[in-house]
Design an enzyme around this catalytic site. Sequence first.
Site, PDB file in Angstrom:
ATOM      1  N   GLU A  88      19.749   2.362  21.568  1.00 25.01           N
ATOM      2  CA  GLU A  88      20.284   1.533  22.647  1.00 25.01           C
ATOM      3  C   GLU A  88      21.771   1.745  22.850  1.00 25.01           C
ATOM      4  OE1 GLU A  88      19.604  -2.626  21.785  1.00 25.01           O
ATOM      5  OE2 GLU A  88      17.799  -2.082  20.682  1.00 25.01           O
ATOM      6  N   CYS A 101      29.098   0.253  24.182  1.00 26.44           N
ATOM      7  CA  CYS A 101      28.788   0.140  22.764  1.00 26.44           C
ATOM      8  C   CYS A 101      27.695   1.158  22.463  1.00 26.44           C
ATOM      9  CB  CYS A 101      28.300  -1.283  22.493  1.00 26.44           C
ATOM     10  SG  CYS A 101      27.719  -1.539  20.828  1.00 26.44           S
ATOM     11  N   CYS A 108      18.798   1.518  10.708  1.00 24.68           N
ATOM     12  CA  CYS A 108      19.954   1.327   9.830  1.00 24.68           C
ATOM     13  C   CYS A 108      19.462   0.915   8.456  1.00 24.68           C
ATOM     14  CB  CYS A 108      20.860   0.232  10.401  1.00 24.68           C
ATOM     15  SG  CYS A 108      22.380  -0.032   9.459  1.00 24.68           S
ATOM     16  N   CYS A 112      21.710  -5.819   6.529  1.00 25.04           N
ATOM     17  CA  CYS A 112      22.340  -7.127   6.767  1.00 25.04           C
ATOM     18  C   CYS A 112      21.265  -8.105   7.250  1.00 25.04           C
ATOM     19  CB  CYS A 112      23.455  -7.010   7.809  1.00 25.04           C
ATOM     20  SG  CYS A 112      24.781  -5.911   7.308  1.00 25.04           S
ATOM     21  N   CYS A 115      20.880  -9.198  11.022  1.00 27.92           N
ATOM     22  CA  CYS A 115      20.970  -8.146  12.050  1.00 27.92           C
ATOM     23  C   CYS A 115      19.603  -7.565  12.378  1.00 27.92           C
ATOM     24  CB  CYS A 115      21.911  -7.042  11.582  1.00 27.92           C
ATOM     25  SG  CYS A 115      22.063  -5.681  12.745  1.00 27.92           S
ATOM     26  N   GLY A 155      23.012   1.218  13.787  1.00 24.81           N
ATOM     27  CA  GLY A 155      23.430   2.179  12.767  1.00 24.81           C
ATOM     28  C   GLY A 155      24.747   1.845  12.107  1.00 24.81           C
ATOM     29  N   SER A 187      33.184   0.348  13.971  1.00 20.58           N
ATOM     30  CA  SER A 187      32.901  -0.857  13.185  1.00 20.58           C
ATOM     31  C   SER A 187      32.029  -0.498  11.984  1.00 20.58           C
ATOM     32  CB  SER A 187      32.179  -1.872  14.078  1.00 20.58           C
ATOM     33  OG  SER A 187      31.797  -2.998  13.338  1.00 20.58           O
ATOM     34  N   LEU A 211      33.072  -8.367   8.236  1.00 21.75           N
ATOM     35  CA  LEU A 211      33.359  -9.116   7.014  1.00 21.75           C
ATOM     36  C   LEU A 211      32.306 -10.225   6.825  1.00 21.75           C
ATOM     37  CD1 LEU A 211      35.557  -8.977   4.839  1.00 21.75           C
ATOM     38  CD2 LEU A 211      36.775 -10.771   6.070  1.00 21.75           C
ATOM     39  N   HIS A 212      32.273 -11.146   7.758  1.00 21.48           N
ATOM     40  CA  HIS A 212      31.221 -12.163   7.877  1.00 21.48           C
ATOM     41  C   HIS A 212      31.142 -13.188   6.755  1.00 21.48           C
ATOM     42  CE1 HIS A 212      30.242  -9.660  11.159  1.00 21.48           C
ATOM     43  NE2 HIS A 212      29.318  -8.913  10.611  1.00 21.48           N
TER      44      HIS A 212
HETATM   45  N1  SAH Z   1      27.007  -1.051  11.002  1.00 23.21           N
HETATM   46  C1  SAH Z   1      28.246  -1.316  11.664  1.00 23.21           C
HETATM   47  C2  SAH Z   1      28.190  -1.250  13.179  1.00 23.21           C
HETATM   48  C3  SAH Z   1      26.987  -1.825  13.857  1.00 23.21           C
HETATM   49  S1  SAH Z   1      26.831  -3.584  13.843  1.00 23.21           S
HETATM   50  C4  SAH Z   1      28.808  -2.631  11.176  1.00 23.21           C
HETATM   51  O1  SAH Z   1      28.196  -3.269  10.337  1.00 23.21           O
HETATM   52  O2  SAH Z   1      29.894  -3.007  11.593  1.00 23.21           O
HETATM   53  C5  SAH Z   1      28.096  -4.130  14.913  1.00 23.21           C
HETATM   54  C6  SAH Z   1      28.510  -5.576  14.706  1.00 23.21           C
HETATM   55  O3  SAH Z   1      27.532  -6.487  15.234  1.00 23.21           O
HETATM   56  C7  SAH Z   1      28.666  -5.940  13.251  1.00 23.21           C
HETATM   57  O4  SAH Z   1      29.808  -6.731  13.057  1.00 23.21           O
HETATM   58  C8  SAH Z   1      27.387  -6.723  12.997  1.00 23.21           C
HETATM   59  O5  SAH Z   1      27.496  -7.505  11.870  1.00 23.21           O
HETATM   60  C9  SAH Z   1      27.266  -7.483  14.297  1.00 23.21           C
HETATM   61  N2  SAH Z   1      25.955  -8.085  14.565  1.00 23.21           N
HETATM   62  C10 SAH Z   1      24.749  -7.697  14.122  1.00 23.21           C
HETATM   63  N3  SAH Z   1      23.794  -8.519  14.577  1.00 23.21           N
HETATM   64  C11 SAH Z   1      24.412  -9.456  15.333  1.00 23.21           C
HETATM   65  C12 SAH Z   1      23.945 -10.580  16.083  1.00 23.21           C
HETATM   66  N4  SAH Z   1      22.666 -10.893  16.148  1.00 23.21           N
HETATM   67  N5  SAH Z   1      24.867 -11.339  16.724  1.00 23.21           N
HETATM   68  C13 SAH Z   1      26.183 -11.006  16.687  1.00 23.21           C
HETATM   69  N6  SAH Z   1      26.669  -9.956  16.024  1.00 23.21           N
HETATM   70  C14 SAH Z   1      25.794  -9.188  15.341  1.00 23.21           C
END
Ligand code: SAH
Length: 338
Positions: A88, A101, A108, A112, A115, A155, A187, A211-212
């Site tokens: 996508e 994006c 991936c 997480c 995600c 990814g 990112s 970071l989260h």
């Molecule tokens: N793997 C990389 C890039 C892809 S994810 C990374 O982890 O940064 C891009 C961003 O979207 C990351 O910050 C991820 O944590 C966030 N993300 C994933 N799912 C999401 C969701 N449902 N709502 C908001 N942000 C999300």
Amino acid sequence: MNLYGLTKEELEQYFVSIGEKKFKATQVFEWLYQKRVTTIEEFSNIKKEVREQLQKDFSLELPKVIKREIDIDVEKYLFELSDNERIEAVLMRHNYGLSVCVSSQVGCNMGCKFCESGRLKKVRNLEAHEMVGQILVIESLIKERISSVVIMGIGEPLDNYENVIRFIKIINDAKGIQIGARHITLSTCGLIPKIKELSELDIQINLAISLHAPNDHLRSEIMPINKAYPLQELMETIKEYIKKTNRRVTMEYILLKGVNDQKKHAKELANLLRGMNVYVNLIPYNETNHIEFQKSDKETIDAFYRELQKEKIQVTVRREFGSSISAACGQLRSKEIK
Ligand code: SAH
């Protein structure tokens, strides 16, 4: 090989290897990325024999759009690749221009918990041309130029380092798509060795860290990668990165209801980041099928924001795009596969 996957330097080497002058690489880049022709036939300033050789050695295949969802300020694209895998990309309209994006892998492996992309394990890395292709196809459909690129789709870009760097070089090239390095954001969930490698690179892109969570306990719970690369080590690496590159780093922080969105988390986050040249980008969670996670309500987001401000941490709240058309990371793809 796909011609969209070569940097200008690689193409120069190719021309040298077939006994031609280097500058032909520049001419080819102009045809591909400035004039946007789609066949080698049309490279009219390159002699016929060389064109025939190029046709033997390269294809100009692009990803196919198999679904496009359009909203006022956002468009979502589902692409099919030559091996029928799907990825996508999302186009966003800001007042300062258009951003895209892009995905960097099919699926991936980072896992997480919140995600959608990670639900479907990594099938393979994307080739550089498949990332360049996402941009070219979108620009040709909307007939507008994109001003910035974020590598935040499906990814983990640093888990596909070489192709991602090649992609960045191609779109950043002055004879290429000409996206300024400062308009490219990568990112990552925090692959420490690769962040170190990135800091040695000569391109001034923006780095964003997912970071989260403000402590190891919580971060390991929602992001398994934290077990391999824990927070303290990650923060040390980021400090070195900032020192070496002189660039401010973005800290992404998704607000998950009742998980990481309390005042105590904001304080802990402030303590973690104090004195660093970073800013926090608070991300309202885009709800997915992961029913165990919900979006924090507006008051909680505001309170978290104010707390960070009070602690003198630079902070912004990310504008929300596309929740109406399932634009959260990986959602469209996983919906199609189900
Ligand atoms: N793997 C990389 C890039 C892809 S994810 C990374 O982890 O940064 C891009 C961003 O979207 C990351 O910050 C991820 O944590 C966030 N993300 C994933 N799912 C999401 C969701 N449902 N709502 C908001 N942000 C999300």
